[in-house]
Scaffold this motif. Sequence first.
Motif, PDB file in Angstrom:
ATOM      1  N   ASP A  32       0.853  -1.188   0.000  1.00  0.00           N
ATOM      2  CA  ASP A  32       0.000   0.000   0.000  1.00  0.00           C
ATOM      3  C   ASP A  32       0.894   1.246   0.000  1.00  0.00           C
ATOM      4  N   SER A  33       0.243   2.404  -0.039  1.00  0.00           N
ATOM      5  CA  SER A  33       0.978   3.671  -0.167  1.00  0.00           C
ATOM      6  C   SER A  33       1.798   4.006   1.062  1.00  0.00           C
ATOM      7  N   GLY A  34       1.516   3.357   2.200  1.00  0.00           N
ATOM      8  CA  GLY A  34       2.279   3.621   3.409  1.00  0.00           C
ATOM      9  C   GLY A  34       3.608   2.896   3.459  1.00  0.00           C
ATOM     10  N   PHE A  35       3.881   2.081   2.442  1.00  0.00           N
ATOM     11  CA  PHE A  35       5.120   1.296   2.410  1.00  0.00           C
ATOM     12  C   PHE A  35       6.355   2.183   2.539  1.00  0.00           C
ATOM     13  N   SER A  36       6.266   3.361   1.956  1.00  0.00           N
ATOM     14  CA  SER A  36       7.420   4.263   1.944  1.00  0.00           C
ATOM     15  C   SER A  36       7.856   4.697   3.338  1.00  0.00           C
ATOM     16  N   SER A  37       6.943   4.686   4.301  1.00  0.00           N
ATOM     17  CA  SER A  37       7.224   5.309   5.604  1.00  0.00           C
ATOM     18  C   SER A  37       8.382   4.649   6.338  1.00  0.00           C
ATOM     19  N   ILE A  38       8.550   3.328   6.194  1.00  0.00           N
ATOM     20  CA  ILE A  38       9.630   2.681   6.937  1.00  0.00           C
ATOM     21  C   ILE A  38      10.998   3.039   6.353  1.00  0.00           C
ATOM     22  N   PHE A  39      11.026   3.472   5.091  1.00  0.00           N
ATOM     23  CA  PHE A  39      12.296   3.870   4.471  1.00  0.00           C
ATOM     24  C   PHE A  39      12.570   5.367   4.654  1.00  0.00           C
ATOM     25  N   SER A  40      11.515   6.161   4.508  1.00  0.00           N
ATOM     26  CA  SER A  40      11.708   7.609   4.591  1.00  0.00           C
ATOM     27  C   SER A  40      12.082   8.058   6.001  1.00  0.00           C
ATOM     28  N   HIS A  41      11.813   7.209   7.008  1.00  0.00           N
ATOM     29  CA  HIS A  41      12.179   7.536   8.379  1.00  0.00           C
ATOM     30  C   HIS A  41      13.486   6.858   8.801  1.00  0.00           C
ATOM     31  N   SER A  42      14.158   6.220   7.845  1.00  0.00           N
ATOM     32  CA  SER A  42      15.381   5.504   8.153  1.00  0.00           C
ATOM     33  C   SER A  42      16.567   6.193   7.488  1.00  0.00           C
ATOM     34  N   PRO A  43      17.734   6.265   8.156  1.00  0.00           N
ATOM     35  CA  PRO A  43      18.877   6.936   7.536  1.00  0.00           C
ATOM     36  C   PRO A  43      19.444   6.172   6.350  1.00  0.00           C
ATOM     37  N   GLN A  44      19.379   4.827   6.383  1.00  0.00           N
ATOM     38  CA  GLN A  44      19.943   4.053   5.281  1.00  0.00           C
ATOM     39  C   GLN A  44      19.172   2.756   5.083  1.00  0.00           C
ATOM     40  N   THR A  45      18.990   2.396   3.819  1.00  0.00           N
ATOM     41  CA  THR A  45      18.363   1.133   3.454  1.00  0.00           C
ATOM     42  C   THR A  45      19.359   0.326   2.625  1.00  0.00           C
ATOM     43  N   THR A  46      19.494  -0.952   2.963  1.00  0.00           N
ATOM     44  CA  THR A  46      20.402  -1.843   2.249  1.00  0.00           C
ATOM     45  C   THR A  46      19.618  -3.001   1.672  1.00  0.00           C
ATOM     46  N   VAL A  47      19.856  -3.297   0.397  1.00  0.00           N
ATOM     47  CA  VAL A  47      19.311  -4.502  -0.237  1.00  0.00           C
ATOM     48  C   VAL A  47      20.506  -5.385  -0.561  1.00  0.00           C
ATOM     49  N   ALA A  48      20.647  -6.489   0.156  1.00  0.00           N
ATOM     50  CA  ALA A  48      21.820  -7.338   0.022  1.00  0.00           C
ATOM     51  C   ALA A  48      21.807  -8.084  -1.302  1.00  0.00           C
ATOM     52  N   ALA A  49      22.975  -8.523  -1.743  1.00  0.00           N
ATOM     53  CA  ALA A  49      23.075  -9.321  -2.964  1.00  0.00           C
ATOM     54  C   ALA A  49      22.189 -10.552  -2.839  1.00  0.00           C
ATOM     55  N   GLY A  50      21.398 -10.803  -3.871  1.00  0.00           N
ATOM     56  CA  GLY A  50      20.479 -11.932  -3.867  1.00  0.00           C
ATOM     57  C   GLY A  50      19.105 -11.606  -3.326  1.00  0.00           C
ATOM     58  N   ALA A  51      18.942 -10.468  -2.675  1.00  0.00           N
ATOM     59  CA  ALA A  51      17.653 -10.052  -2.123  1.00  0.00           C
ATOM     60  C   ALA A  51      16.966  -9.086  -3.090  1.00  0.00           C
ATOM     61  N   THR A  52      15.654  -8.864  -2.868  1.00  0.00           N
ATOM     62  CA  THR A  52      14.868  -8.012  -3.765  1.00  0.00           C
ATOM     63  C   THR A  52      13.973  -7.080  -2.962  1.00  0.00           C
ATOM     64  N   LEU A  53      13.979  -5.816  -3.359  1.00  0.00           N
ATOM     65  CA  LEU A  53      13.016  -4.837  -2.856  1.00  0.00           C
ATOM     66  C   LEU A  53      12.051  -4.537  -3.988  1.00  0.00           C
ATOM     67  N   ASP A  54      10.766  -4.847  -3.783  1.00  0.00           N
ATOM     68  CA  ASP A  54       9.735  -4.689  -4.809  1.00  0.00           C
ATOM     69  C   ASP A  54       8.716  -3.668  -4.313  1.00  0.00           C
ATOM     70  N   LEU A  55       8.617  -2.525  -5.008  1.00  0.00           N
ATOM     71  CA  LEU A  55       7.672  -1.494  -4.569  1.00  0.00           C
ATOM     72  C   LEU A  55       6.222  -1.909  -4.735  1.00  0.00           C
ATOM     73  N   GLY A  56       5.959  -2.903  -5.576  1.00  0.00           N
ATOM     74  CA  GLY A  56       4.593  -3.411  -5.713  1.00  0.00           C
ATOM     75  C   GLY A  56       3.607  -2.394  -6.239  1.00  0.00           C
ATOM     76  N   GLY A  57       4.080  -1.411  -7.001  1.00  0.00           N
ATOM     77  CA  GLY A  57       3.186  -0.403  -7.570  1.00  0.00           C
ATOM     78  C   GLY A  57       3.002   0.818  -6.691  1.00  0.00           C
ATOM     79  N   HIS A  58       3.818   0.971  -5.635  1.00  0.00           N
ATOM     80  CA  HIS A  58       3.655   2.081  -4.690  1.00  0.00           C
ATOM     81  C   HIS A  58       4.953   2.886  -4.622  1.00  0.00           C
ATOM     82  N   SER A  59       4.847   4.179  -4.863  1.00  0.00           N
ATOM     83  CA  SER A  59       6.027   5.035  -4.849  1.00  0.00           C
ATOM     84  C   SER A  59       6.632   5.091  -3.458  1.00  0.00           C
TER      85      SER A  59
END
Length: 626
Positions: free
Chosen positions: A200-227
């Motif tokens: 949902d559209s609230g997905f962004s909140s956990i990233f926008s309130h965090s200083p850094q986001t890491t996606v490790a090799a082999g892992a996937t971050l999928d926005l699922g249609g939500h900016s």
Amino acid sequence: MAAIVWNGGDGDWSLASDWSTGAAPTLADDVAISAAGSYIVTISSADVANSLAFGAAQAALYEGVGSLAISGALTIDSGYVSLNQANTIGSVSLGAATLAFGNSGALGAGVVTVNGGQLLATANTTLANALNLAGNVTIAAANGKTLNENASAYTLAAGATLNFGASGEGGTIIWHTGAGSVVPSLGDMTVQAGTLKGADSGFSSIFSHSPQTTVAAGATLDLGGHSATINDLEAAGSVTDSGAAATLTLGRANLSGAVGGSLSLVFNGDASLSGVESMTGGATLNGPITVTNTGTYDIVANAGIAGSSGSAFINDGLVEKTGGAGVSNVTTNFVNNGVLDVLSGSMVFSGGFTNKGVIHGLVRQSGGITAIGAPVPSDFNGDNHADILLQNSNGQAAIWEMHGANVTGGGSVGANPGPTWKDIGTGDFNGDGLSDILLQSANGPIAIWEMNGTNLVGGGTVGLNPGPGWKAIGTGDFNGDDDSDIVLQNASTGQVAIWEMNGNKLIGGGAVSANPGPGWKAIGTGDFYGNGLSDILLQNASSGQVAIWEMNGLNVVGGGAVSSIPGPSWQAIGTADYSGDGHAADILLQNANGQAVIWEMSGKNLVGGGIVGANPGPSWHMIKPA
């Protein structure tokens, strides 16, 4: 309330002898499992307690076919607890331990509080409990499983660190943000394994309130249609959007993995791109920032790269446009130190353009604007229209520069090589976006004429003479360097060979890994599999069977016989993009009676086509497309 303690060692909850009181717990008992050592406590019946405190670091509580009813709190401070049935539990508190669950009702209906522990879904399940998360929390799903996190609301403590997935636990987590969820300033976010997908559209909140986001090799971050907005992204894994078009806004970014799907990127800070970017949306550079590409930036549609004043996109790797027949506009300052390859449509640079690298495509400059277009087959003068190459029986070559059916220019080409030289076809051997001419002498020598309009500007004889037994068949790009290569076939043995070329210099190649035999004739080339590499079209002279060799360099890596056999009266003429799917990979055939047919292809599969217009009669012969 009575206190009852597990005695230690393996055993079943329902066995009285395993408990300190000599009796199995009741709803009135506060139960503790904390004995030292490695052991397993099983739940195999309808077991109960008022509360349960599990704090055995080397032990496990495993619920199989039974169930657990706890009217108060389930507290897990250490060890491993696995709940797999629908249970009644007042609340759950998880510390530095692992709580696995394989049922949507396994944790009851109360609040689940996690302070530094791991929640692990072992089955396809939904977690609907309200969540309180603090400390260093891990949420994971087992490989091949999906956890649908659909909390009514969640509360994240200030500074909380969230980790998604874990080593050996690479399933999918679908993240919902319930109404009333509280997200303060957080610690770092890490997608360690598997896929984290927004719901949902609230997905962004956990990233926008965090200083850094890491996606490790082999892992996937999928926005699922939500900016989403991410302040600082380190992504060695994949970042994608499997849903509707969405925008990912980035502060600082270091993207060394793959970025794809229906994403658009907005850069608000400097960024380094060293992986593969192939999203369908464009990119925007805001402010005096620099985006540096050392990987592959693939424009797969007509999206562009926009930039405000002071921004710059520096290409030290490969920027290519492989999709979209239209224009991709680049309004940021663009510096090419690597390779810029336009294979489809065109790119127009209006924010400044500096080239210190290699360009594959047709370059035009006017009024401070640089346009680079994809080469058009047999386009000798760069007007994006195919021209006609002719040759007199005395050897003289000529070019008709065409616009539709109108001859707009052209004339004789250079010196007459003489009647022993035959024009074989055209290709771009020097990468300037203009077609060149491939010739072969009757006694074997091969030559390339590098052309600009009707002017011979370079080229010459290729150093190696294959001999009169080898015939040049046509041109294609087999090694992916965007310069044309040459296909040859030995008339006696049927052996096919590829010469990898740079201008008229032979830089590689050799015999193709498979020999079809003298009964098979190499007809031409085309990209039947849409991977940017040429493949080889062959036909059996006796049966008429048509086959396609899927190529990677000199190696036949796939393909095979086309399912339909036209018969020996049908001759394969060549390949071209008759269906307009962007691949020069449909087949033109003609019957001995003159009738023409087009086969529309997908790989080696015949997917469409049919008879072409009226039959011109047997005195008319189709010419191989350029």
